[in-house]
Design an enzyme around this catalytic site. Sequence first.
Site, PDB file in Angstrom:
ATOM      1  N   CYS A 242      54.605  35.231  28.191  1.00  0.00           N
ATOM      2  CA  CYS A 242      53.922  35.063  29.476  1.00  0.00           C
ATOM      3  C   CYS A 242      52.881  33.946  29.403  1.00  0.00           C
ATOM      4  O   CYS A 242      52.372  33.601  28.320  1.00  0.00           O
ATOM      5  CB  CYS A 242      53.225  36.357  29.881  1.00  0.00           C
ATOM      6  SG  CYS A 242      54.341  37.655  30.431  1.00  0.00           S
TER       7      CYS A 242
ATOM      8  N   GLU B 182      49.790  34.058  30.377  1.00  0.00           N
ATOM      9  CA  GLU B 182      48.499  34.556  29.899  1.00  0.00           C
ATOM     10  C   GLU B 182      48.487  34.616  28.370  1.00  0.00           C
ATOM     11  O   GLU B 182      47.467  34.314  27.726  1.00  0.00           O
ATOM     12  CB  GLU B 182      48.222  35.952  30.458  1.00  0.00           C
ATOM     13  CG  GLU B 182      48.162  36.017  31.975  1.00  0.00           C
ATOM     14  CD  GLU B 182      49.515  36.332  32.602  1.00  0.00           C
ATOM     15  OE1 GLU B 182      50.544  35.820  32.115  1.00  0.00           O
ATOM     16  OE2 GLU B 182      49.536  37.079  33.596  1.00  0.00           O
TER      17      GLU B 182
HETATM   18  N1  THU Z   1      55.317  36.247  33.619  1.00  0.00           N
HETATM   19  C1  THU Z   1      54.131  35.709  33.202  1.00  0.00           C
HETATM   20  O1  THU Z   1      54.096  34.585  32.665  1.00  0.00           O
HETATM   21  N2  THU Z   1      53.002  36.426  33.389  1.00  0.00           N
HETATM   22  C2  THU Z   1      52.952  37.653  33.994  1.00  0.00           C
HETATM   23  O2  THU Z   1      51.906  38.279  34.004  1.00  0.00           O
HETATM   24  C3  THU Z   1      54.158  38.190  34.649  1.00  0.00           C
HETATM   25  C4  THU Z   1      55.442  37.544  34.241  1.00  0.00           C
HETATM   26  C5  THU Z   1      56.553  35.470  33.395  1.00  0.00           C
HETATM   27  C6  THU Z   1      57.453  36.079  32.347  1.00  0.00           C
HETATM   28  C7  THU Z   1      58.805  35.494  32.737  1.00  0.00           C
HETATM   29  O3  THU Z   1      58.946  34.203  32.119  1.00  0.00           O
HETATM   30  C8  THU Z   1      58.693  35.300  34.241  1.00  0.00           C
HETATM   31  O4  THU Z   1      57.316  35.411  34.577  1.00  0.00           O
HETATM   32  C9  THU Z   1      59.471  36.345  35.035  1.00  0.00           C
HETATM   33  O5  THU Z   1      59.134  37.618  34.648  1.00  0.00           O
END
Ligand code: THU
Length: 149
Positions: A57, A59
């Site tokens: 993610c 974050e």
């Molecule tokens: N994702 C994030 O980067 N942060 C979050 O808090 C929620 C989800 C990303 C993970 C994945 O690459 C995409 O969003 C779809 O879930």
Amino acid sequence: MLEAAAGAVLIEAAHAAAAHAYAPYSRFAVGAALLLDDGAIITGTNLENASYGLSLCAEAGALSAANAAGRLADVVAVGIVGGALSTGGAITGEAAVRPCGRCRQMLTEAAQLGGRDIVVHCASADGRVIERHALSALLPHAFGPDDLA
Ligand code: THU
């Protein structure tokens, strides 16, 4: 008021970072921007993988960069922006993106290390929806380093 001003800067930085997301599988781009206690900003984007479950993610990427700079304990706020990637590469969406459960836990580590709560600014890709939460409200009764003391 100060928090809202910081939030606008963080959301802008997160939006810019989302443009670098590597998200060919979900086609959902996310950017995160951490505000440190001296005003520095550290960003991250989601980083996906052909082995889908390995994806990171935005974050998590930003927190890892903060840690590499020796600043994990100095995070005071985070801005998060995300949305669907259009074929032209633009990021679209009308809903604020809130951190996933794993990211809430990772942010809690930084918060407890720093002895403070973290303000979480969540925005939609179109910039029309902005939410502001205390991390402790997004992950109440969290387990963290304080529990191991
Ligand atoms: N994702 C994030 O980067 N942060 C979050 O808090 C929620 C989800 C990303 C993970 C994945 O690459 C995409 O969003 C779809 O879930």
